[in-house]
Design a protein around this motif. Structure first.
Motif, short mmCIF file in Angstrom:
data_model
loop_
_atom_site.label_atom_id
_atom_site.label_comp_id
_atom_site.label_asym_id
_atom_site.label_seq_id
_atom_site.Cartn_x
_atom_site.Cartn_y
_atom_site.Cartn_z
N ASP A 218 14.80 6.08 4.73
CA ASP A 218 14.12 7.10 3.93
C ASP A 218 15.07 8.00 3.16
O ASP A 218 14.95 9.22 3.17
CB ASP A 218 13.19 7.96 4.80
CG ASP A 218 12.12 7.14 5.50
OD1 ASP A 218 11.61 6.20 4.88
OD2 ASP A 218 11.83 7.42 6.68
N GLU A 241 8.77 -0.97 0.88
CA GLU A 241 8.08 -0.90 -0.41
C GLU A 241 7.70 0.52 -0.79
O GLU A 241 7.50 0.82 -1.96
CB GLU A 241 6.85 -1.82 -0.41
CG GLU A 241 7.24 -3.30 -0.39
CD GLU A 241 6.11 -4.24 -0.78
OE1 GLU A 241 5.13 -3.76 -1.40
OE2 GLU A 241 6.22 -5.44 -0.47
N ARG A 242 7.65 1.43 0.20
CA ARG A 242 7.34 2.81 -0.18
C ARG A 242 8.51 3.49 -0.90
O ARG A 242 8.36 4.58 -1.47
CB ARG A 242 6.91 3.63 1.05
CG ARG A 242 7.96 3.90 2.08
CD ARG A 242 7.43 4.89 3.14
NE ARG A 242 8.44 5.15 4.14
CZ ARG A 242 8.56 4.49 5.28
NH1 ARG A 242 7.73 3.50 5.54
NH2 ARG A 242 9.51 4.79 6.14
#
Length: 332
Positions: A218, A241-242
């Protein structure tokens, strides 16, 4: 610093072993157009990433305690050892870069990972004291100016790239750094404070680009871009994919991606073309032009190589260079 011409592959920073000359030979020989100043944490406290950067601080000093590195009043044995090892590494780099003209990357720990790792006198992380965080960032900025000037003096033909290592940045943003007792965590630092502090430290390298490296999940791509990072270095295998939108925005804004595509500890490697298959897949998914790949992506190991065997470390660096050639020759 968008539009800066980066090279297709380089290392992250750390290498195994304790021989500065051998490390410099490996780092310069593996990447003829983008070598880096190696770090050798196996030598012990002061050669680790926190101790090494603590040794660069100006008018702030740190010493080793059983719990970790702690800020003190005066330079002691640990500060002197850290500076001595850095000097040894610079001597070796200078020897292997005679007449070199081109990109050269140097690494240091960024302000937030440093604040999470360095303890105050009471044993708590500097992170918990906003004033201490400000003082630490200012001292780091001054130390980095001195360090960059010293490297430039030793390798006058180099175009320096500064990498700030921020593996703890996500934990700082989320309030996940534990207090000394281990029972609580430090409060999350305001994102605007994190961004402005990073911008101040990034700004010390006015003459060249800054890469921010984090091999945690992240990675906050947008925050790092706003803070002035010309490139963002990350473990490609941790992307999901985020992250697609943030990656796409970064590419469109001219931010360079340092994609860590090769494992940092010993394992069987695929062929170089196989190592960049995921990068090509991401590009197709984002609908980006394949011709942008070579202009946008620098390939690296997934993280530092301190935990690798010496032979694997050499193989990985050569593999990154070969994979970059594969990506340039066959972007689709």
């Amino acid at each position: 610093m968008t539009g800066f011409a980066f090279a297709p592959a380089t290392g992250v920073g750390s290498l195994p072993g304790g021989d500065a000359r051998e490390a410099a030979r490996t780092a310069t020989g593996s990447f003829e157009d983008f070598p880096f100043l190696p770090e050798l944490p196996a030598r012990g406290p002061g050669a680790d990433m926190i101790g090494r950067t603590a040794g660069m601080l100006v008018e702030m000093y740190a010493r080793v305690e059983p719990s970790g590195w702690r800020i003190g009043d005066r330079p002691g044995r640990d500060t002197k050892r850290a500076r001595s090892w850095l000097g040894e590494d610079l001597d070796a780099l200078e020897e292997f870069t005679q007449g070199y003209e081109g990109l050269l990357k140097v690494q240091a720990v960024g302000p937030w990972t440093l604040a999470a790792a360095l303890e105050l006198r009471n044993g708590e992380a500097a992170l918990g004291d906003p004033g201490a965080c400000r003082d630490l960032a200012a001292s780091l900025a001054e130390g980095l100016r001195d360090h960059l000037a010293e490297v430039q003096r030793r390798v006058p033909g180099a175009r320096l790239v500064l990498q700030l290592d921020e593996p703890s940045l996500i934990a700082v943003l989320r309030g996940q750094i534990r207090t000394a007792s281990g029972y609580r965590t430090h409060r999350a630092v305001d994102r605007q404070v994190i961004e402005s502090t990073l911008r101040d430290v990034v700004g010390v390298h006015a003459g060249g680009p800054v890469v921010v490296h984090s091999c945690a999940p992240d990675v906050p791509f947008a925050l790092l871009r706003r803070a002035g990072a010309a490139a963002i270095s990350f473990d490609f295998g941790l992307l999901t994919e985020r992250d697609d939108d943030a990656i796409g925005e970064a590419v469109e804004s001219g931010t360079r991606l340092f994609a860590g595509v090769v494992p940092g500890t010993d394992t069987a490697l695929s062929d170089p073309a196989g190592s960049v298959m995921g990068v090509r897949t991401l590009w197709r998914r984002l609908g980006l032009h394949p011709g942008l790949l070579a202009e946008t992506v620098t390939l690296t190991p997934a993280c530092g190589l301190a935990g690798a065997s010496p032979s694997y470390a050499r193989t990985v660096l050569a593999h990154c260079a070969q994979a970059a050639r594969s990506l340039a020759d066959n972007p689709e």
